[in-house]
Design an enzyme around this catalytic site. Structure first.
Site, PDB file in Angstrom:
ATOM      1  CB  ILE A  20     -34.964 -33.220  26.114  1.00  0.00           C
ATOM      2  CG1 ILE A  20     -36.054 -34.170  25.574  1.00  0.00           C
ATOM      3  CG2 ILE A  20     -34.194 -32.584  24.952  1.00  0.00           C
ATOM      4  CD1 ILE A  20     -37.184 -33.463  24.826  1.00  0.00           C
ATOM      5  CG  ASN A  71     -34.466 -28.589  27.596  1.00  0.00           C
ATOM      6  OD1 ASN A  71     -35.096 -29.242  26.769  1.00  0.00           O
ATOM      7  ND2 ASN A  71     -34.329 -28.975  28.868  1.00  0.00           N
ATOM      8  CE1 TYR A  99     -44.959 -28.066  26.977  1.00  0.00           C
ATOM      9  CE2 TYR A  99     -46.170 -28.938  25.088  1.00  0.00           C
ATOM     10  CZ  TYR A  99     -45.008 -28.852  25.840  1.00  0.00           C
ATOM     11  OH  TYR A  99     -43.893 -29.550  25.449  1.00  0.00           O
ATOM     12  CE  LYS A 154     -42.663 -26.128  25.224  1.00  0.00           C
ATOM     13  NZ  LYS A 154     -41.213 -26.065  25.448  1.00  0.00           N
ATOM     14  CG  LEU A 173     -43.054 -35.381  32.004  1.00  0.00           C
ATOM     15  CD1 LEU A 173     -42.971 -34.771  33.389  1.00  0.00           C
ATOM     16  CD2 LEU A 173     -43.123 -34.275  30.951  1.00  0.00           C
TER      17      LEU A 173
END
Ligand code: NAP
Length: 259
Positions: free
Chosen positions: A18, A85, A154, A158, A193
């Protein structure tokens, strides 16, 4: 005329996936771009294609931020857009199995790295020649909204980015800095990924079908679709959008699957 003419952007983790699409997309809209990461070979290719500027830097390296900031000041003279990012999940696990080292490493990159990005972006944006202003976009995930049992760190980091964006947004608004901050929440996006994970699965077709069905619309997202949202948030069209969390997940978080 691009939507981001005369603007300067910083993308952390811009060498792949991304982030790399963001570098290309921001340049295509007229921005001058500085990006970071570790893979110098991939960076060289992107620089050759786009004219963007690469600074090798680990986003969690607090001292190294000085060089990133100095480069932006000396080479670009301003900063209008910061896309936080850079993010990882390798080594993550569920709450019973997660190793402390893995937890700390992921928190460092995903959360502390994004905090440092905001801090340094604000310092640069405050000094813009015609007065303070800019747009900061944090790349969270749909897993900042719906947790993954097997990726506790994660999911936690996030989720924390949602409130980091809101805290930064209200601080900048109260201080009249004209700096906006929002988080974006992509669903499963077809990056190298994800392509690698599909290819490496025992049954790649089944793995692809499973990931496609995460989204209500039944497909993977494309990097360019995430970049289109990024460009909007970075542009002057989004002047009244701050402290918001924008999902871009094909309806994955909109309802219960299959019901
Ligand atoms: P990716 O293809 O693995 O790319 C990650 C990028 O981050 C690479 O350019 C990598 O650079 C860089 N990076 C990793 N650790 C870094 C560090 N410590 N400092 C600076 N840069 C670092 O991942 P992606 O799928 O594009 O994901 C990018 C972001 O989107 C992540 O925050 C991820 O959580 C989020 N996201 C992805 C998806 C998805 O489906 N792909 C969905 C939702 C959210 P080097 O390799 O050069 O080190």
């Amino acid at each position: 005329m691009g939507q981001l003419d005369n603007k300067v952007a910083l993308v952390t983790g811009g060498t792949n996936g991304i982030g790399a699409a963001a570098v290309r997309g921001l340049v295509a809209e007229g921005a001058r771009v500085v990006f970071t990461g570790g893979n110098a070979e991939a960076a060289d290719r992107i620089c050759a294609d786009t004219g963007a500027l690469f600074v090798r830097h680990r986003v969690q390296d607090a001292e190294g931020w000085q060089e990133v900031s100095d480069t932006i000041r000396s080479r670009m003279g301003r900063l209008d857009i910061a896309f936080a990012n850079a993010g990882i999940n390798d080594g993550d696990s569920d709450i019973e199995s997660v190793e402390l080292d893995a937890w700390k490493r992921i928190v460092d990159v995903n959360l502390t790295g994004s905090m440092l990005t905001c801090k340094h972006a604000i310092a640069l944006m405050k000094d813009n020649p015609e007065g303070s202003g800019g747009s900061i976009i944090l790349n969270s995930s749909m897993n900042g909204i719906l947790a993954l049992a097997g990726d506790v760190t994660y999911s936690t980091t996030k989720g924390a980015l949602r409130l980091l964006a809101k805290s930064v947004a209200v601080h900048c608004a109260h201080k009249k800095l004209n700096i906006r901050c929002n988080s974006i929440h992509p669903g499963v996006i077809e990056t190298p990924l994800i392509q690698g994970a599909i290819a490496g699965a025992p049954d790649p077709d089944a793995a692809r079908a499973m990931l496609e069905n995460v989204a209500a619309v039944g497909r993977l997202g494309r990097c360019e679709e995430v970049v289109a949202l990024l460009v909007y948030l970075a542009s002057d069209n989004a002047q009244f959008v701050t402290g918001a969390e924008l999902v871009i997940d094909g309806g994955a978080t909109a309802g219960l699957p299959g019901v």
